[in-house]
Scaffold this active site. Structure first.
Site, PDB file in Angstrom:
ATOM      1  N   SER A  60       0.823  -1.215   0.000  1.00  0.00           N
ATOM      2  CA  SER A  60       0.000   0.000   0.000  1.00  0.00           C
ATOM      3  C   SER A  60       0.848   1.253   0.000  1.00  0.00           C
ATOM      4  CB  SER A  60      -0.843   0.046   1.276  1.00  0.00           C
ATOM      5  OG  SER A  60      -1.729  -1.021   1.336  1.00  0.00           O
ATOM      6  N   GLU A  93      -3.338   0.301  -9.021  1.00  0.00           N
ATOM      7  CA  GLU A  93      -2.272   1.307  -9.142  1.00  0.00           C
ATOM      8  C   GLU A  93      -0.984   0.538  -9.464  1.00  0.00           C
ATOM      9  OE1 GLU A  93      -1.752   3.245  -5.316  1.00  0.00           O
ATOM     10  OE2 GLU A  93      -1.598   5.193  -6.258  1.00  0.00           O
ATOM     11  N   HIS A 108      -0.923  -2.626  -7.075  1.00  0.00           N
ATOM     12  CA  HIS A 108      -1.685  -2.293  -5.869  1.00  0.00           C
ATOM     13  C   HIS A 108      -3.193  -2.362  -6.150  1.00  0.00           C
ATOM     14  CE1 HIS A 108      -2.767   0.965  -2.673  1.00  0.00           C
ATOM     15  NE2 HIS A 108      -2.925  -0.249  -2.191  1.00  0.00           N
ATOM     16  N   ASN A 146      -3.048   6.064  -1.369  1.00  0.00           N
ATOM     17  CA  ASN A 146      -2.962   6.141   0.094  1.00  0.00           C
ATOM     18  C   ASN A 146      -2.347   7.442   0.604  1.00  0.00           C
ATOM     19  OD1 ASN A 146      -4.273   3.851   1.110  1.00  0.00           O
ATOM     20  ND2 ASN A 146      -2.657   2.601   0.215  1.00  0.00           N
TER      21      ASN A 146
HETATM   22  N1  CAA Z   1     -15.812  -8.618  -0.618  1.00  0.00           N
HETATM   23  C1  CAA Z   1     -16.320  -8.876  -1.828  1.00  0.00           C
HETATM   24  N2  CAA Z   1     -17.457  -8.310  -2.288  1.00  0.00           N
HETATM   25  C2  CAA Z   1     -18.086  -7.461  -1.468  1.00  0.00           C
HETATM   26  C3  CAA Z   1     -17.603  -7.134  -0.188  1.00  0.00           C
HETATM   27  C4  CAA Z   1     -16.406  -7.760   0.239  1.00  0.00           C
HETATM   28  N3  CAA Z   1     -15.850  -7.505   1.418  1.00  0.00           N
HETATM   29  N4  CAA Z   1     -18.449  -6.247   0.387  1.00  0.00           N
HETATM   30  C5  CAA Z   1     -19.431  -6.028  -0.505  1.00  0.00           C
HETATM   31  N5  CAA Z   1     -19.211  -6.750  -1.614  1.00  0.00           N
HETATM   32  C6  CAA Z   1     -20.042  -6.787  -2.818  1.00  0.00           C
HETATM   33  C7  CAA Z   1     -21.413  -7.295  -2.468  1.00  0.00           C
HETATM   34  O1  CAA Z   1     -21.453  -8.709  -2.539  1.00  0.00           O
HETATM   35  C8  CAA Z   1     -22.256  -6.616  -3.523  1.00  0.00           C
HETATM   36  O2  CAA Z   1     -22.190  -7.337  -4.725  1.00  0.00           O
HETATM   37  P1  CAA Z   1     -23.503  -7.911  -5.423  1.00  0.00           P
HETATM   38  O3  CAA Z   1     -24.704  -7.476  -4.690  1.00  0.00           O
HETATM   39  O4  CAA Z   1     -23.415  -7.319  -6.798  1.00  0.00           O
HETATM   40  O5  CAA Z   1     -23.275  -9.372  -5.381  1.00  0.00           O
HETATM   41  C9  CAA Z   1     -21.562  -5.299  -3.805  1.00  0.00           C
HETATM   42  O6  CAA Z   1     -20.232  -5.452  -3.288  1.00  0.00           O
HETATM   43  C10 CAA Z   1     -22.232  -4.142  -3.134  1.00  0.00           C
HETATM   44  O7  CAA Z   1     -22.346  -4.479  -1.746  1.00  0.00           O
HETATM   45  P2  CAA Z   1     -23.483  -3.982  -0.781  1.00  0.00           P
HETATM   46  O8  CAA Z   1     -24.709  -3.610  -1.585  1.00  0.00           O
HETATM   47  O9  CAA Z   1     -23.648  -4.961   0.315  1.00  0.00           O
HETATM   48  O10 CAA Z   1     -22.845  -2.729  -0.073  1.00  0.00           O
HETATM   49  P3  CAA Z   1     -22.376  -1.356  -0.675  1.00  0.00           P
HETATM   50  O11 CAA Z   1     -23.221  -0.869  -1.776  1.00  0.00           O
HETATM   51  O12 CAA Z   1     -22.157  -0.499   0.522  1.00  0.00           O
HETATM   52  O13 CAA Z   1     -20.926  -1.652  -1.301  1.00  0.00           O
HETATM   53  C11 CAA Z   1     -18.618  -1.570  -0.970  1.00  0.00           C
HETATM   54  C12 CAA Z   1     -19.908  -2.245  -0.555  1.00  0.00           C
HETATM   55  C13 CAA Z   1     -18.345  -1.804  -2.447  1.00  0.00           C
HETATM   56  C14 CAA Z   1     -17.500  -2.204  -0.134  1.00  0.00           C
HETATM   57  C15 CAA Z   1     -18.750  -0.017  -0.703  1.00  0.00           C
HETATM   58  O14 CAA Z   1     -19.153   0.183   0.642  1.00  0.00           O
HETATM   59  C16 CAA Z   1     -17.471   0.733  -0.957  1.00  0.00           C
HETATM   60  O15 CAA Z   1     -17.138   1.058  -2.081  1.00  0.00           O
HETATM   61  N6  CAA Z   1     -16.752   1.075   0.135  1.00  0.00           N
HETATM   62  C17 CAA Z   1     -15.487   1.780   0.046  1.00  0.00           C
HETATM   63  C18 CAA Z   1     -14.385   0.817  -0.368  1.00  0.00           C
HETATM   64  C19 CAA Z   1     -13.064   1.507  -0.507  1.00  0.00           C
HETATM   65  O16 CAA Z   1     -12.881   2.695  -0.345  1.00  0.00           O
HETATM   66  N7  CAA Z   1     -12.059   0.685  -0.826  1.00  0.00           N
HETATM   67  C20 CAA Z   1     -10.681   1.134  -0.913  1.00  0.00           C
HETATM   68  C21 CAA Z   1     -10.030   0.882   0.413  1.00  0.00           C
HETATM   69  S1  CAA Z   1      -8.382   1.527   0.466  1.00  0.00           S
HETATM   70  C22 CAA Z   1      -7.495   0.376  -0.354  1.00  0.00           C
HETATM   71  O17 CAA Z   1      -7.952  -0.663  -0.749  1.00  0.00           O
HETATM   72  C23 CAA Z   1      -6.043   0.686  -0.541  1.00  0.00           C
HETATM   73  C24 CAA Z   1      -5.154   0.389   0.565  1.00  0.00           C
HETATM   74  O18 CAA Z   1      -3.965   0.136   0.275  1.00  0.00           O
HETATM   75  C25 CAA Z   1      -5.537   0.445   1.987  1.00  0.00           C
HETATM   76  P1  NAD Z   2      -4.147  -9.471   6.197  1.00  0.00           P
HETATM   77  O1  NAD Z   2      -3.644  -9.248   7.588  1.00  0.00           O
HETATM   78  O2  NAD Z   2      -5.601  -9.696   5.965  1.00  0.00           O
HETATM   79  O3  NAD Z   2      -3.374 -10.721   5.527  1.00  0.00           O
HETATM   80  C1  NAD Z   2      -1.984 -10.886   5.505  1.00  0.00           C
HETATM   81  C2  NAD Z   2      -1.705 -12.391   5.360  1.00  0.00           C
HETATM   82  O4  NAD Z   2      -0.322 -12.586   5.096  1.00  0.00           O
HETATM   83  C3  NAD Z   2      -2.031 -13.187   6.645  1.00  0.00           C
HETATM   84  O5  NAD Z   2      -2.933 -14.247   6.316  1.00  0.00           O
HETATM   85  C4  NAD Z   2      -0.671 -13.729   7.103  1.00  0.00           C
HETATM   86  O6  NAD Z   2      -0.775 -15.030   7.666  1.00  0.00           O
HETATM   87  C5  NAD Z   2       0.083 -13.763   5.776  1.00  0.00           C
HETATM   88  N1  NAD Z   2       1.540 -13.738   5.919  1.00  0.00           N
HETATM   89  C6  NAD Z   2       2.291 -12.950   6.720  1.00  0.00           C
HETATM   90  N2  NAD Z   2       3.607 -13.212   6.520  1.00  0.00           N
HETATM   91  C7  NAD Z   2       3.664 -14.166   5.549  1.00  0.00           C
HETATM   92  C8  NAD Z   2       4.729 -14.858   4.916  1.00  0.00           C
HETATM   93  N3  NAD Z   2       5.997 -14.589   5.241  1.00  0.00           N
HETATM   94  N4  NAD Z   2       4.434 -15.787   3.965  1.00  0.00           N
HETATM   95  C9  NAD Z   2       3.160 -16.072   3.652  1.00  0.00           C
HETATM   96  N5  NAD Z   2       2.095 -15.450   4.226  1.00  0.00           N
HETATM   97  C10 NAD Z   2       2.358 -14.510   5.158  1.00  0.00           C
HETATM   98  O7  NAD Z   2      -3.623  -8.229   5.357  1.00  0.00           O
HETATM   99  P2  NAD Z   2      -4.258  -7.589   4.011  1.00  0.00           P
HETATM  100  O8  NAD Z   2      -5.226  -6.550   4.415  1.00  0.00           O
HETATM  101  O9  NAD Z   2      -4.651  -8.673   3.089  1.00  0.00           O
HETATM  102  O10 NAD Z   2      -2.971  -6.805   3.450  1.00  0.00           O
HETATM  103  C11 NAD Z   2      -1.944  -7.477   2.766  1.00  0.00           C
HETATM  104  C12 NAD Z   2      -1.134  -6.478   1.954  1.00  0.00           C
HETATM  105  O11 NAD Z   2      -2.004  -5.795   1.040  1.00  0.00           O
HETATM  106  C13 NAD Z   2      -0.426  -5.398   2.773  1.00  0.00           C
HETATM  107  O12 NAD Z   2       0.782  -5.045   2.157  1.00  0.00           O
HETATM  108  C14 NAD Z   2      -1.416  -4.241   2.682  1.00  0.00           C
HETATM  109  O13 NAD Z   2      -0.817  -2.985   2.891  1.00  0.00           O
HETATM  110  C15 NAD Z   2      -1.910  -4.398   1.251  1.00  0.00           C
HETATM  111  N6  NAD Z   2      -3.219  -3.802   0.977  1.00  0.00           N
HETATM  112  C16 NAD Z   2      -4.201  -3.855   1.914  1.00  0.00           C
HETATM  113  C17 NAD Z   2      -5.435  -3.301   1.624  1.00  0.00           C
HETATM  114  C18 NAD Z   2      -6.556  -3.336   2.622  1.00  0.00           C
HETATM  115  O14 NAD Z   2      -7.548  -2.624   2.456  1.00  0.00           O
HETATM  116  N7  NAD Z   2      -6.483  -4.135   3.680  1.00  0.00           N
HETATM  117  C19 NAD Z   2      -5.670  -2.715   0.377  1.00  0.00           C
HETATM  118  C20 NAD Z   2      -4.649  -2.707  -0.574  1.00  0.00           C
HETATM  119  C21 NAD Z   2      -3.409  -3.253  -0.257  1.00  0.00           C
END
Ligand code: CAA
Ligand code: NAD
Length: 282
Positions: free
Chosen positions: A118, A151, A139, A189
Site C-alpha cells: 500500500s 495502481e 496495488h 494512500n
Molecule cells: N468482498 C467482496 N465483495 C463485497 C464485499 C467484500 N468484502 N463487500 C461487498 N461486496 C459486494 C457485495 O457482494 C455486492 O455485490 P452484489 O450485490 O453485486 O453481489 C456489492 O459489493 C455491493 O455491496 P453492498 O450492496 O452490500 O454494499 P455497498 O453498496 O455499501 O458496497 C462496498 C460495498 C463496495 C464495499 C462499498 O461500501 C465501498 O465502495 N466502500 C469503500 C471501499 C473503498 O474505499 N475501498 C478502498 C479501500 S483503500 C485500499 O484498498 C487501498 C489500501 O492500500 C488500503
Molecule cells: P491481512 O492481515 O488480511 O493478511 C496478511 C496475510 O499474510 C495473513 O494471512 C498472514 O498469515 C500472511 N503472511 C504474513 N507473513 C507471511 C509470509 N511470510 N508468507 C506467507 N504469508 C504470510 O492483510 P491484508 O489486508 O490482506 O494486506 C496485505 C497487503 O495488502 C499489505 O501489504 C497491505 O498494505 C496491502 N493492501 C491492503 C489493503 C486493505 O484494504 N487491507 C488494500 C490494498 C493493499
C-alpha cells in the site's frame, strides 16, 4: 504470456487477488504461512462465487472451473513453475524483503515479482533480488472483486517489459490501471490515509462521536463508507503502518499517526478482521 500466478498471503487482499486471477482463467497457487488463513481465504472465495451464481453473473460450471484453477500451499517450494508472483503479506518492509529474497531463489528466471504493498518503496524491495528490473508494485483496492482500480508502481529499475506485462494483465482481470511513481503511499494512500488519520484525531479530540464522524462523510460527501468504518474494513494495523511510512518517508509532521490509532493497534483492536476496532463485529 502469464499463465500461472503465485499469490503470497491469503488474507483479505490475497484471497481477493487469487479469486480475480482464477476467474480470468489463470492458474493460481494461493500461499500463506498459516493453513488456517488459506482455508479462510478459500471459504471467502467460495462464498463470493456462490453469490455470483445466485445473481446469474456466472454459471455453476464456471464457479467449479474457477475453483479447479486454484491450488493452495503453506510453503513456497511449489512455486517453481509460476510466471508471476503477487505478494500480499503484512505491510512491513522486513517481512516483504524476506519473502522476496526467498522467492527470487525459487521462481523461474522469467517470472515477475509484484507486490501489493500500500505504501512501501518498490525500489527497496526490488534491491534484495537479483532481478530488480522484474519487480513492480501492483496495488489492488479492497474489496478486490468489486473495486476497479489497480495502481501500478515502477521502482527505479523496473523495465518497460515488466510494466507492460502488468498493465496488460490488469486489463485482462477487468480492472483499470493507473500509473504512479515510487513515492511513499503512491497516489491513493497518500490522499486517503491522511483523511482517515484526521477522522481518528477527531475521535481522539472528542470533536464528535464515531457514528457522527462517519455520517458526516457519508451523507455530507457521499462517500460509500465513513472513514472510521473504512479504517476498520482496511485493518487498523495496515492504516498505522501506512501512516508510519508516510511520516518517515516525507519527514513531515502532517503525517503523524494519531496516538489513538497506535493505541488501538497495541490493544489488538485491528478492526473488522479482529472483531473490534472503532465498531464491534460479533
Ligand atoms: N468482498 C467482496 N465483495 C463485497 C464485499 C467484500 N468484502 N463487500 C461487498 N461486496 C459486494 C457485495 O457482494 C455486492 O455485490 P452484489 O450485490 O453485486 O453481489 C456489492 O459489493 C455491493 O455491496 P453492498 O450492496 O452490500 O454494499 P455497498 O453498496 O455499501 O458496497 C462496498 C460495498 C463496495 C464495499 C462499498 O461500501 C465501498 O465502495 N466502500 C469503500 C471501499 C473503498 O474505499 N475501498 C478502498 C479501500 S483503500 C485500499 O484498498 C487501498 C489500501 O492500500 C488500503
Ligand atoms: P491481512 O492481515 O488480511 O493478511 C496478511 C496475510 O499474510 C495473513 O494471512 C498472514 O498469515 C500472511 N503472511 C504474513 N507473513 C507471511 C509470509 N511470510 N508468507 C506467507 N504469508 C504470510 O492483510 P491484508 O489486508 O490482506 O494486506 C496485505 C497487503 O495488502 C499489505 O501489504 C497491505 O498494505 C496491502 N493492501 C491492503 C489493503 C486493505 O484494504 N487491507 C488494500 C490494498 C493493499
Amino acid at each position: 504470456m502469464i499463465k500461472k500466478v503465485l499469490v503470497v498471503g491469503a488474507g483479505q487482499m490475497g484471497a481477493g487477488i487469487a479469486q480475480v486471477c482464477a476467474q480470468a482463467g489463470l492458474e493460481v497457487l494461493l500461499n500463506d504461512q498459516k493453513e488456517e488463513a488459506v482455508q479462510k481465504g478459500l471459504g471467502s472465495i467460495d462464498k463470493l462465487l456462490s453469490r455470483s451464481v445466485e445473481k446469474g453473473r456466472i454459471t455453476e460450471e464456471e464457479k467449479k472451473a474457477t475453483q479447479n484453477r486454484l491450488t493452495t500451499s503453506t510453503g513456497l517450494q511449489d512455486a517453481g513453475d509460476c510466471d508471476l508472483v503477487i505478494e500480499a503479506v503484512v505491510e512491513k518492509m522486513e517481512v516483504k524483503k524476506t519473502v522476496f529474497r526467498e522467492l527470487d531463489g525459487i521462481v523461474p528466471q522469467h517470472a515477475i515479482l509484484a507486490t501489493n504493498t500500500s505504501s512501501l518503496a518498490i525500489t527497496e524491495i526490488a534491491a534484495v533480488t537479483k532481478r530488480p528490473d522484474q519487480v513492480i508494485g501492483m496495488h489492488f483496492m479492497n474489496p478486490v472483486p468489486v473495486m476497479k482500480l489497480v495502481e501500478i508502481i515502477r521502482g527505479l529499475q523496473t523495465s518497460d517489459e515488466t510494466f507492460q506485462a502488468i498493465e496488460d494483465l490488469t486489463q485482462r482481470l477487468g480492472k483499470v490501471p493507473v500509473s504512479a511513481k515510487d513515492f511513499p503511499g503512491f497516489v491513493s494512500n497518500r490522499i486517503l490515509m491522511p483523511m482517515i488519520n484526521e477522522a481518528i484525531f477527531a475521535v481522539y479530540e472528542g470533536v464528535a462521536t464515531v457514528e457522527d464522524i462517519d455520517t458526516s462523510m457519508k451523507l455530507g460527501m457521499n462517500h460509500p463508507m465513513g472513514p472510521l468504518t473504512l479504517a476498520d474494513f482496511i485493518g487498523l494495523d495496515t492504516c498505522l503502518y501506512i501512516m508510519e511510512v508516510l511520516h518517515e518517508g516525507f519527514a513531515d509532521s502532517k503525517y503523524r499517526p494519531c496516538p489513538l490509532l497506535k493505541q488501538y493497534v497495541q490493544a489488538g483492536w485491528l478492526g473488522k478482521k479482529s472483531g473490534r476496532g472503532f465498531y464491534n463485529y460479533d
